[in-house]
Scaffold this motif. Structure first.
Motif, PDB file in Angstrom:
ATOM      1  N   THR A  55       0.972  -1.226   0.096  1.00 22.97           N
ATOM      2  CA  THR A  55       0.096  -0.392   0.172  1.00 22.97           C
ATOM      3  C   THR A  55       1.122   1.171   0.017  1.00 22.97           C
ATOM      4  N   SER A  56       1.890   1.150   0.206  1.00 27.84           N
ATOM      5  CA  SER A  56       3.272   1.997   1.128  1.00 27.84           C
ATOM      6  C   SER A  56       4.725   1.883   0.591  1.00 27.84           C
ATOM      7  N   GLY A  57       4.736   2.499  -0.801  1.00 29.08           N
ATOM      8  CA  GLY A  57       5.820   1.549  -0.591  1.00 29.08           C
ATOM      9  C   GLY A  57       5.861  -0.284  -1.092  1.00 29.08           C
ATOM     10  N   TYR A  58       6.955  -1.014  -1.064  1.00 24.63           N
ATOM     11  CA  TYR A  58       7.384  -2.809  -0.260  1.00 24.63           C
ATOM     12  C   TYR A  58       6.932  -2.946   1.056  1.00 24.63           C
ATOM     13  N   SER A  59       6.362  -3.721   1.872  1.00 19.70           N
ATOM     14  CA  SER A  59       5.741  -4.199   3.547  1.00 19.70           C
ATOM     15  C   SER A  59       5.659  -4.745   3.236  1.00 19.70           C
ATOM     16  N   GLU A  60       6.288  -5.534   4.356  1.00 25.63           N
ATOM     17  CA  GLU A  60       5.245  -7.001   4.956  1.00 25.63           C
ATOM     18  C   GLU A  60       4.450  -7.188   6.027  1.00 25.63           C
ATOM     19  N   CYS A  61       3.406  -7.703   6.148  1.00 24.22           N
ATOM     20  CA  CYS A  61       3.068  -8.272   7.441  1.00 24.22           C
ATOM     21  C   CYS A  61       3.116  -9.116   8.158  1.00 24.22           C
ATOM     22  N   GLN A 138       4.645  -4.769  11.200  1.00 28.25           N
ATOM     23  CA  GLN A 138       4.454  -4.220   9.774  1.00 28.25           C
ATOM     24  C   GLN A 138       6.192  -3.916   9.906  1.00 28.25           C
ATOM     25  N   ALA A 139       6.343  -4.466   8.923  1.00 26.94           N
ATOM     26  CA  ALA A 139       8.522  -4.581   8.482  1.00 26.94           C
ATOM     27  C   ALA A 139       8.505  -3.728   7.270  1.00 26.94           C
ATOM     28  N   LYS A 140       9.358  -2.976   6.425  1.00 27.61           N
ATOM     29  CA  LYS A 140       8.978  -2.293   5.259  1.00 27.61           C
ATOM     30  C   LYS A 140      10.253  -3.103   4.836  1.00 27.61           C
ATOM     31  N   ALA A 141      10.941  -2.979   3.476  1.00 22.44           N
ATOM     32  CA  ALA A 141      11.818  -3.894   2.744  1.00 22.44           C
ATOM     33  C   ALA A 141      13.091  -3.116   3.731  1.00 22.44           C
ATOM     34  N   ARG A 142      14.180  -4.749   3.438  1.00 24.62           N
ATOM     35  CA  ARG A 142      15.950  -4.570   3.791  1.00 24.62           C
ATOM     36  C   ARG A 142      15.513  -4.857   4.563  1.00 24.62           C
ATOM     37  N   ARG A 143      14.631  -4.710   5.842  1.00 27.94           N
ATOM     38  CA  ARG A 143      14.075  -4.850   7.723  1.00 27.94           C
ATOM     39  C   ARG A 143      14.126  -6.273   7.459  1.00 27.94           C
ATOM     40  N   SER A 157      16.158 -18.788  19.110  1.00 22.02           N
ATOM     41  CA  SER A 157      15.953 -17.475  18.420  1.00 22.02           C
ATOM     42  C   SER A 157      15.714 -17.136  16.422  1.00 22.02           C
ATOM     43  N   VAL A 158      14.895 -16.733  15.744  1.00 27.43           N
ATOM     44  CA  VAL A 158      14.987 -16.956  14.603  1.00 27.43           C
ATOM     45  C   VAL A 158      14.579 -15.716  14.157  1.00 27.43           C
ATOM     46  N   ASN A 159      15.402 -15.326  12.431  1.00 27.66           N
ATOM     47  CA  ASN A 159      15.654 -14.351  11.572  1.00 27.66           C
ATOM     48  C   ASN A 159      14.918 -14.349  11.202  1.00 27.66           C
ATOM     49  N   TYR A 160      14.218 -13.028   9.776  1.00 28.75           N
ATOM     50  CA  TYR A 160      13.979 -13.178   9.177  1.00 28.75           C
ATOM     51  C   TYR A 160      14.397 -11.523   8.517  1.00 28.75           C
ATOM     52  N   THR A 161      14.228 -11.671   6.923  1.00 27.02           N
ATOM     53  CA  THR A 161      14.623 -10.131   6.777  1.00 27.02           C
ATOM     54  C   THR A 161      13.404 -10.025   5.296  1.00 27.02           C
ATOM     55  N   VAL A 162      12.870  -8.784   5.535  1.00 23.58           N
ATOM     56  CA  VAL A 162      11.632  -8.318   4.291  1.00 23.58           C
ATOM     57  C   VAL A 162      12.870  -8.374   2.269  1.00 23.58           C
ATOM     58  N   PRO A 163      12.138  -8.708   2.052  1.00 16.22           N
ATOM     59  CA  PRO A 163      12.500  -8.544   0.768  1.00 16.22           C
ATOM     60  C   PRO A 163      12.655  -7.445   0.116  1.00 16.22           C
ATOM     61  N   ASP A 164      13.393  -7.250  -0.981  1.00 18.46           N
ATOM     62  CA  ASP A 164      13.434  -6.026  -1.332  1.00 18.46           C
ATOM     63  C   ASP A 164      13.569  -6.292  -2.883  1.00 18.46           C
ATOM     64  N   PRO A 165      12.494  -6.562  -3.355  1.00 21.33           N
ATOM     65  CA  PRO A 165      12.508  -7.323  -4.798  1.00 21.33           C
ATOM     66  C   PRO A 165      12.647  -5.949  -5.830  1.00 21.33           C
ATOM     67  N   LYS A 166      13.131  -6.470  -7.312  1.00 24.28           N
ATOM     68  CA  LYS A 166      13.979  -5.481  -8.396  1.00 24.28           C
ATOM     69  C   LYS A 166      13.751  -6.326  -9.129  1.00 24.28           C
ATOM     70  N   PRO A 167      13.051  -5.513 -10.536  1.00 24.89           N
ATOM     71  CA  PRO A 167      13.228  -6.124 -11.817  1.00 24.89           C
ATOM     72  C   PRO A 167      14.205  -7.100 -12.711  1.00 24.89           C
ATOM     73  N   ASP A 168      13.816  -7.442 -13.171  1.00 24.50           N
ATOM     74  CA  ASP A 168      14.761  -8.347 -14.429  1.00 24.50           C
ATOM     75  C   ASP A 168      15.142  -7.623 -15.158  1.00 24.50           C
ATOM     76  N   PHE A 169      15.836  -7.266 -16.477  1.00 31.73           N
ATOM     77  CA  PHE A 169      15.935  -6.807 -17.731  1.00 31.73           C
ATOM     78  C   PHE A 169      17.332  -7.250 -18.445  1.00 31.73           C
ATOM     79  N   ASN A 170      17.457  -6.561 -19.505  1.00 32.39           N
ATOM     80  CA  ASN A 170      18.575  -6.940 -20.397  1.00 32.39           C
ATOM     81  C   ASN A 170      18.680  -5.715 -21.315  1.00 32.39           C
ATOM     82  N   LEU A 171      19.917  -5.332 -21.673  1.00 30.70           N
ATOM     83  CA  LEU A 171      20.475  -4.472 -22.267  1.00 30.70           C
ATOM     84  C   LEU A 171      20.937  -4.490 -23.778  1.00 30.70           C
TER      85      LEU A 171
END
Length: 742
Positions: A55-61, A138-143, A157-171
């Motif tokens: 809803t506002s940037g990339y985040s996860e519940c 509520q956690a934003k990307a890369r947190r 103890s358990v760790n989880y990092t919120v991913p920050d997806p990025k598109p793939d492309f060719n040049l």
């Protein structure tokens, strides 16, 4: 405490109560504690379940599930949930499950969860496990979310990092148009832009473009400069989206070094200058050296003059010890390409120098505002620079005085140049001076102009005299010529007369022929004609006179000549006096002054030609055959008609061999010796070339006359009959003469 506990048992339900006293909470959340299902828990006591929220940037519940054994309630369990980004903590809380009602122990310090099931105490149900659910963090990307479950006996103890997806492309790069084609994979809409990446960030003034993969998955980016640090960024359209960056030319050779020079900026300071570009200077292997501006578009590199460099995003070059002069420039080099900048145009040099010519030397004049030592040396200009060629001459110059030093010149084969530099205190850079040879070149140009004018005048005189005096003014035949005709055919006689006219009128030759011999009444007292002497004596006399005068006999061959030769071979016993007298009495001439046709020409022509055959045979036996030549006309004769006995005699087919005949008749050596018209030193070669040129002109003239002679060949039978019977009228004679004259 007992009253509260009994009250909770009568309710018959599990109550959960959480008290949080924290500064900021991400979102509203709930925490529940219930009796869990043994089949739900598989691995470890802690489980993290993320749910995407854009809803506002990339985040996860993120939901947190913790499974606890009943006995853990008796070991003071603590559940700690912490949200961080790198080493910075954004939010954390601690949950304390209790089988008793939670009591407040200070605001914002402790949080507890009240767990109970059907009036049973957790500690009294050892075979059951309890599940605590914290429904949303509520956690934003890369947190990173860290969940720690600890008791007196164990820690998890358990760790989880919120991913920050990025598109793939060719040049795809287009070098010619300086553009990059970007193609993205199917999916969400993305932004794209190009930039120049430096040590800190990727900078650019380009505007971002949007790509709709479902409609057009590609876009073209036009670049300002094609540099090795150019990169392309593609990222999703929501706020703070992760940017996928690709640098197509990184760690590769430059495609266009010119773009590096065009995008660079040089800033000068008192004792240094800086070089900067869109790309970090440390990533480019750029060097700077000194060069001397010899002329407007000629720069001479100075050997061993590389400037000291300090690497960094901006390159810094030290110029504290450089000889600052308006003609002293800096040459930047990269991958064999060079860029020259003259940075010291506004600087006032501390010393001056100029050169001048000396006696087999170059004089170097030096002035300085302060005492210093200077060195001078001859050098040779090459592509690499001014290469030293002789020893070094050093002189000390006092302040505000002029001092001179002579540099000997050992060779003038090359353009002499001198390089001069301040050797103590030493300054970096050498001044290159070359002698100005402009005035020498002007003298050469003037001499060349005079020679050209003389040649033009000579050619003018040559053309004038050639036009005014004709061919005989330049080439002429001094030796006498005897022309012997072999046929009374009109075409043959016309051709012989045409050649005789050219030899006499154009080349000034003295021509003797029976066709031109006048009657005894019209001859001068000292010259005897055919009518006076008879055909045979006249021929013998003319042959002997031509031989004594080193002249030439030209015998004109024809098909009739072959018949007369065979007839002569039968009668080669000689002619009787009666034949001679008969021949003499039978000769009659026409009164025309140019060409006389005999009433019975066959008798005269036959007798004269047979006598010439006898003379030719005698000349061949006495090795004097070079004085005679056989000539036949193209279309009126052939070489096969010439007997084998005369194969050794020079022969010419006219007009094809007319040039060779003229060169044989013209005495070129005599022309050079006489020195006619005041040029006694003419080389033989010039006369040879001139004879060839004039022969071509006369050959062309002869070609125009021969067709006229051949055109009357059809009428030869009728006119031949008229000539035999002596019935040639004045009109027919004039027609005959006009057929071969100009």
């Amino acid at each position: 405490m007992d009253v509260l506990y009994l009250f909770a048992m009568h309710l018959g339900a599990a109550l959960a109560w959480i008290a949080f006293v924290v500064p900021v909470l991400p979102l509203e959340f709930t925490t529940t504690c219930r009796l869990g299902n043994n089949t739900d828990h598989v691995e470890g006591p802690v489980k993290i379940v993320p749910h995407q929220d854009t809803t506002s940037g990339y985040s996860e519940c993120i939901a947190v599930h913790v499974w606890m054994k009943a006995e853990d309630f008796c070991n003071s369990p603590v559940i700690k949930i912490e949200l961080t980004k790198k080493l910075h903590s954004f939010w954390d809380t601690s949950l304390r499950p209790r089988w008793r009602e939670c009591k407040k122990r200070g605001r914002g310090k402790k949080n507890c969860v009240f767990c109970m099931n059907s009036g049973q105490f957790p500690c009294s149900t050892p075979h059951h496990q309890w599940e605590l659910v914290h429904d949303c963090v509520q956690a934003k990307a890369r947190r990173t979310l860290t969940v720690t479950y600890s008791t007196r006996k164990a820690n998890y103890s358990v760790n989880y990092t919120v991913p920050d997806p990025k598109p793939d492309f060719n040049l795809s790069l287009s070098q010619s148009s300086k553009s990059i084609i970007v193609t993205v994979e199917p999916g969400k809409n993305v932004f794209v832009r190009w930039c120049y990446k430096n040590a800190v960030m990727c900078m650019s003034d380009s505007k971002q473009m949007i790509i709709y993969p479902d409609q057009t998955p590609s876009v073209v980016l036009n670049l300002e400069y094609l540099l090795p640090c150019v990169c392309v960024q593609v990222y999703y359209t929501y706020t703070d989206a992760n940017r996928h960056e690709k640098c197509l030319l990184q760690n590769k050779s430059l495609i266009d070094v010119g773009d590096v020079w065009r995008s660079a900026n040089v800033t000068q300071f008192e004792s240094r200058f800086t070089w900067s570009s869109q790309c970090p200077g440390s990533d480019l292997n750029i060097s700077a050296s000194l060069c001397w501006k010899l002329s407007e578009h000629l720069y001479i590199p100075i050997l061993d003059s590389t400037l000291e460099k300090k690497n960094g995003p901006t390159l810094t070059f030290n110029t504290s010890a450089v000889d600052k002069h308006p003609q002293m420039c800096v040459q930047f080099s990269l991958q064999g390409s060079h860029k020259i900048s003259c940075l010291f145009k506004a600087d006032e040099p501390s010393w001056g120098v100029y050169i001048g010519p000396g006696c087999q030397s170059i004089v170097v004049h030096l002035t300085s505002s302060a005492p210093a030592k200077f060195s001078a040396q001859l050098c040779v200009l090459t592509e690499e620079g001014c290469v030293p060629s002789r020893e070094t001459h050093t002189v000390t110059v006092q302040g505000n005085t002029e001092t001179s030093v002579n540099i000997p010149l050992h060779s003038l084969a090359k353009k002499p140049c001198v390089q001069v530099w301040q050797s103590d205190p030493a300054l970096q850079g050498r001044r290159i001076l070359c002698l100005d040879t402009t005035h020498y070149r002007r003298g050469l140009y003037a001499a060349a102009a005079l020679i050209f004018a003389a040649i033009v005048v000579f050619l003018g005189i040559f053309i004038h005299r050639l036009t005014k005096k004709g061919v005989t003014g330049w080439l002429y035949i001094q030796r006498p010529l005897l022309l012997v005709c072999s046929s009374d055919q009109l075409a043959h006689v016309s051709a012989v007369c045409a050649l005789a006219s050219i030899l006499q009128e154009e080349l000034g030759a003295t021509v003797h022929t029976a066709l031109w011999t006048q009657s005894s009444q019209e001859q001068s007292e000292t010259v005897a004609g055919v009518a006076d002497l008879g055909p045979l004596p006249w021929l013998y006399g003319q042959w002997e006179a031509v031989c004594k005068g080193h002249g030439q006999v030209l015998m004109f061959w024809s098909p009739e000549a072959k018949k007369m030769y065979e007839k002569w071979r039968e009668k080669r016993g000689g002619y009787s006096k009666t034949d001679t007298a008969a021949g003499k009495e039978s000769v009659q001439f026409c009164p025309d002054e140019d060409c006389h046709l005999q009433k019975e020409p066959s008798t005269v022509i036959e007798l004269v030609f047979m006598a010439a055959l006898a003379c030719l045979e005698g000349a061949l036996q006495g090795s004097r055959g070079k004085r005679a030549a056989i000539v036949y006309f193209q279309g009126l004769g052939h070489s096969r008609d010439i007997p084998k006995a005369f194969r050794g005699v020079p022969r010419y087919c006219l007009p094809h061999d007319f040039r060779g005949l003229i060169q044989e008749l013209v005495d070129i050596r005599q022309l050079s010796k006489t020195g006619k018209y005041g040029w006694p030193c003419w080389p033989t070669l010039l006369s040879k070339v001139l004879s060839i040129w004039l022969a071509r002109q006369l050959t062309q003239k002869l070609r125009t006359l021969l067709p006229q002679a051949q055109s009357v060949k059809k009428k030869s039978n009728k006119k031949h009959s008229m000539l035999r019977h002596g019935t040639v009228t004045m009109e027919s004679r004039q027609t005959f003469i006009s057929s071969f004259t100009d």
